[in-house]
Write a protein that holds these residues in place. Structure first.
Motif, PDB file in Angstrom:
ATOM      1  N   LEU A  34      76.099  20.385  69.200  1.00  0.00           N
ATOM      2  CA  LEU A  34      75.369  21.160  68.217  1.00  0.00           C
ATOM      3  C   LEU A  34      76.103  21.055  66.886  1.00  0.00           C
ATOM      4  N   ILE A  35      75.349  20.911  65.821  1.00  0.00           N
ATOM      5  CA  ILE A  35      75.933  20.815  64.487  1.00  0.00           C
ATOM      6  C   ILE A  35      75.497  22.044  63.702  1.00  0.00           C
ATOM      7  N   ASP A  36      76.436  22.953  63.484  1.00  0.00           N
ATOM      8  CA  ASP A  36      76.226  24.213  62.773  1.00  0.00           C
ATOM      9  C   ASP A  36      75.389  25.202  63.576  1.00  0.00           C
ATOM     10  N   THR A  37      75.421  26.467  63.144  1.00  0.00           N
ATOM     11  CA  THR A  37      74.648  27.515  63.812  1.00  0.00           C
ATOM     12  C   THR A  37      73.753  28.190  62.786  1.00  0.00           C
ATOM     13  N   ALA A  38      73.738  29.515  62.729  1.00  0.00           N
ATOM     14  CA  ALA A  38      72.835  30.223  61.815  1.00  0.00           C
ATOM     15  C   ALA A  38      73.515  31.496  61.321  1.00  0.00           C
ATOM     16  N   ALA A  39      72.844  32.166  60.373  1.00  0.00           N
ATOM     17  CA  ALA A  39      73.485  33.259  59.641  1.00  0.00           C
ATOM     18  C   ALA A  39      73.488  34.587  60.381  1.00  0.00           C
ATOM     19  N   THR A  40      72.436  34.890  61.109  1.00  0.00           N
ATOM     20  CA  THR A  40      72.303  36.207  61.721  1.00  0.00           C
ATOM     21  C   THR A  40      72.256  36.100  63.236  1.00  0.00           C
ATOM     22  N   GLU A  41      72.428  37.246  63.891  1.00  0.00           N
ATOM     23  CA  GLU A  41      72.349  37.270  65.351  1.00  0.00           C
ATOM     24  C   GLU A  41      70.967  36.834  65.824  1.00  0.00           C
ATOM     25  N   HIS A  66      81.085  23.123  57.382  1.00  0.00           N
ATOM     26  CA  HIS A  66      81.874  23.803  56.344  1.00  0.00           C
ATOM     27  C   HIS A  66      81.939  25.283  56.711  1.00  0.00           C
ATOM     28  N   PRO A  67      82.705  26.092  55.994  1.00  0.00           N
ATOM     29  CA  PRO A  67      83.003  27.442  56.483  1.00  0.00           C
ATOM     30  C   PRO A  67      81.969  28.516  56.190  1.00  0.00           C
ATOM     31  N   HIS A  68      80.966  28.266  55.385  1.00  0.00           N
ATOM     32  CA  HIS A  68      80.055  29.326  54.957  1.00  0.00           C
ATOM     33  C   HIS A  68      79.324  29.951  56.142  1.00  0.00           C
ATOM     34  N   GLY A  69      79.138  31.270  56.052  1.00  0.00           N
ATOM     35  CA  GLY A  69      78.646  32.036  57.188  1.00  0.00           C
ATOM     36  C   GLY A  69      77.283  31.638  57.705  1.00  0.00           C
ATOM     37  N   ASP A  70      76.402  31.137  56.831  1.00  0.00           N
ATOM     38  CA  ASP A  70      75.086  30.752  57.331  1.00  0.00           C
ATOM     39  C   ASP A  70      75.178  29.573  58.295  1.00  0.00           C
ATOM     40  N   HIS A  71      76.277  28.831  58.254  1.00  0.00           N
ATOM     41  CA  HIS A  71      76.471  27.696  59.157  1.00  0.00           C
ATOM     42  C   HIS A  71      77.420  28.017  60.306  1.00  0.00           C
ATOM     43  N   THR A  72      78.096  29.171  60.253  1.00  0.00           N
ATOM     44  CA  THR A  72      79.154  29.443  61.233  1.00  0.00           C
ATOM     45  C   THR A  72      79.066  30.792  61.933  1.00  0.00           C
ATOM     46  N   PHE A  73      78.315  31.738  61.403  1.00  0.00           N
ATOM     47  CA  PHE A  73      78.310  33.085  61.987  1.00  0.00           C
ATOM     48  C   PHE A  73      77.786  33.091  63.423  1.00  0.00           C
ATOM     49  N   GLY A  74      77.027  32.077  63.813  1.00  0.00           N
ATOM     50  CA  GLY A  74      76.519  32.029  65.179  1.00  0.00           C
ATOM     51  C   GLY A  74      77.447  31.363  66.177  1.00  0.00           C
ATOM     52  N   ASN A  75      78.648  30.996  65.749  1.00  0.00           N
ATOM     53  CA  ASN A  75      79.570  30.301  66.657  1.00  0.00           C
ATOM     54  C   ASN A  75      79.802  31.038  67.960  1.00  0.00           C
ATOM     55  N   SER A  76      79.934  32.366  67.893  1.00  0.00           N
ATOM     56  CA  SER A  76      80.300  33.133  69.089  1.00  0.00           C
ATOM     57  C   SER A  76      79.249  33.020  70.184  1.00  0.00           C
ATOM     58  N   ARG A  77      78.014  32.742  69.818  1.00  0.00           N
ATOM     59  CA  ARG A  77      76.935  32.606  70.807  1.00  0.00           C
ATOM     60  C   ARG A  77      77.210  31.423  71.748  1.00  0.00           C
ATOM     61  N   PHE A  78      77.928  30.415  71.262  1.00  0.00           N
ATOM     62  CA  PHE A  78      78.119  29.178  72.025  1.00  0.00           C
ATOM     63  C   PHE A  78      79.558  28.968  72.466  1.00  0.00           C
ATOM     64  N   ALA A  79      80.455  29.891  72.111  1.00  0.00           N
ATOM     65  CA  ALA A  79      81.882  29.671  72.300  1.00  0.00           C
ATOM     66  C   ALA A  79      82.308  29.632  73.765  1.00  0.00           C
ATOM     67  N   ASP A  80      81.552  30.235  74.661  1.00  0.00           N
ATOM     68  CA  ASP A  80      81.946  30.261  76.072  1.00  0.00           C
ATOM     69  C   ASP A  80      81.879  28.886  76.712  1.00  0.00           C
ATOM     70  N   HIS A  81      81.039  27.996  76.183  1.00  0.00           N
ATOM     71  CA  HIS A  81      80.878  26.696  76.825  1.00  0.00           C
ATOM     72  C   HIS A  81      81.047  25.518  75.863  1.00  0.00           C
ATOM     73  N   ALA A  82      81.318  25.776  74.587  1.00  0.00           N
ATOM     74  CA  ALA A  82      81.429  24.692  73.615  1.00  0.00           C
ATOM     75  C   ALA A  82      82.799  24.677  72.956  1.00  0.00           C
ATOM     76  N   VAL A  83      83.327  23.487  72.780  1.00  0.00           N
ATOM     77  CA  VAL A  83      84.513  23.288  71.952  1.00  0.00           C
ATOM     78  C   VAL A  83      84.045  23.238  70.502  1.00  0.00           C
ATOM     79  N   ILE A  84      84.617  24.082  69.662  1.00  0.00           N
ATOM     80  CA  ILE A  84      84.199  24.151  68.260  1.00  0.00           C
ATOM     81  C   ILE A  84      85.153  23.298  67.425  1.00  0.00           C
ATOM     82  N   LEU A  85      84.580  22.352  66.683  1.00  0.00           N
ATOM     83  CA  LEU A  85      85.369  21.424  65.886  1.00  0.00           C
ATOM     84  C   LEU A  85      85.059  21.603  64.407  1.00  0.00           C
ATOM     85  N   ALA A  86      86.085  21.449  63.567  1.00  0.00           N
ATOM     86  CA  ALA A  86      85.900  21.526  62.121  1.00  0.00           C
ATOM     87  C   ALA A  86      87.130  20.958  61.433  1.00  0.00           C
TER      88      ALA A  86
END
Length: 295
Positions: A34-41, A66-86
């Motif tokens: 997956l490439i980037d996530t989304a801003a809100t829950e 990049h670090p902006h929240g609209d692209h990263t705030f959803g990381n926690s939704r996928f963190a249990d099964h995904a390696v997060i790279l940046a």
């Protein structure tokens, strides 16, 4: 979710304005990336549902462009099964900013958010081998931010550009560089992409690079004229207006872009920190109110 090549998808959130970003999905090899996530829950939940409709396997990799929240705030939704790279500076900036973005639009229903930092960081290019798809993660220079990453699929000639490129949306160099963005745009053109998935707005082709370059060169020209006339960035923006780029969303970004270009005209290094609070207040003044964030 739009298929842009075999096993390669773009997740597009219209209309691409503030915080309505795009994401990407590569499903080849049974270990999706997956490439980037989304801003809100809520929007991250919709992204996860769209991913599940395409592939039964959850993402094994998650790339933050990049670090902006609209692209990263959803990381926690996928963190249990995904390696997060940046990029390593992306992680550092995310850690510093935390949920600062939410304070700019306090009326938005952000949901229950937490900052999930990347677990693998890099400086030099990294390649993910996803079945028959080779995905190259490259940092090409200071541009939208100091630490943007693109995901380039050379065989498919598909470029996930993050916010280095937008479609129908005004470019934004507040924490990066106007001159650097032009240089990075040149390097993106050299890749020869057939399909460009921008950070915001519809999927497009190499013509998106022409619009980006034309806008940024106008910003540089206005800055040079403003400095010569002894004007401020805000005064220059008010006199010039959006000009031929008035049809792009979020035209108020001209003010912070000019602040960045003015600083570079005076010899500042790309990415040198500016007073973000001042720039945002001037952008609000130019716009006549707080820019809309319809998330």
């Amino acid at each position: 979710m739009v298929e842009v090549a075999e096993d390669v998808h773009a997740y597009v959130q219209p209309d691409g304005g503030w915080c309505l970003n795009n994401a990407g999905l590569i499903t080849a090899g049974g270990r999706p990336a997956l490439i980037d996530t989304a801003a809100t829950e809520a929007r991250t939940r919709a992204l996860a549902e769209a991913v599940a409709a395409v592939t039964p396997a959850p993402p094994r990799y998650l790339v933050n462009t990049h670090p902006h929240g609209d692209h990263t705030f959803g990381n926690s939704r996928f963190a249990d099964h995904a390696v997060i790279l940046a990029h390593e500076a992306t992680r550092a900036e995310m850690d510093l900013a935390q949920l600062h973005l939410t304070g700019l639009w306090p009326d938005v229903c952000w949901g229950a958010l937490s900052v999930e930092l990347p677990t693998v960081t890099f400086r030099e290019p990294v390649t993910l081998h996803l079945g028959a798809v080779r995905a190259e993660l490259r940092h090409l220079g200071v541009a939208h931010t100091t630490n943007d990453t693109v995901v380039w699929l050379p065989e498919q000639r598909v470029l996930f550009a993050g916010d280095l490129v937008m479609n129908g949306v005004t470019p934004f160099c507040l924490t990066g560089s106007v001159a650097g963005s032009l240089e990075v745009t040149r390097r993106l053109r050299e890749l020869g992409p057939r399909v460009i998935v921008p950070g915001h707005g519809p999927v497009g082709g190499p013509g998106l690079l022409d619009t980006t370059e034309g806008y940024l060169r106008r910003v540089q020209r206005l800055a040079a004229e403003g400095v010569a006339a002894g004007a401020t960035p805000l005064e220059t923006a008010r006199e010039a207006g959006p000009g031929p780029y008035g049809d792009l969303l979020d035209s108020e970004r001209l003010v912070p872009n000019l602040h960045r270009a003015f600083a570079e005209e005076a010899g500042a290094e790309p990415g040198r920190p500016l007073d973000i609070g001042l720039l945002f207040s001037e952008m609000v003044a130019f716009h006549g109110g707080l820019p809309a964030c319809h998330v």
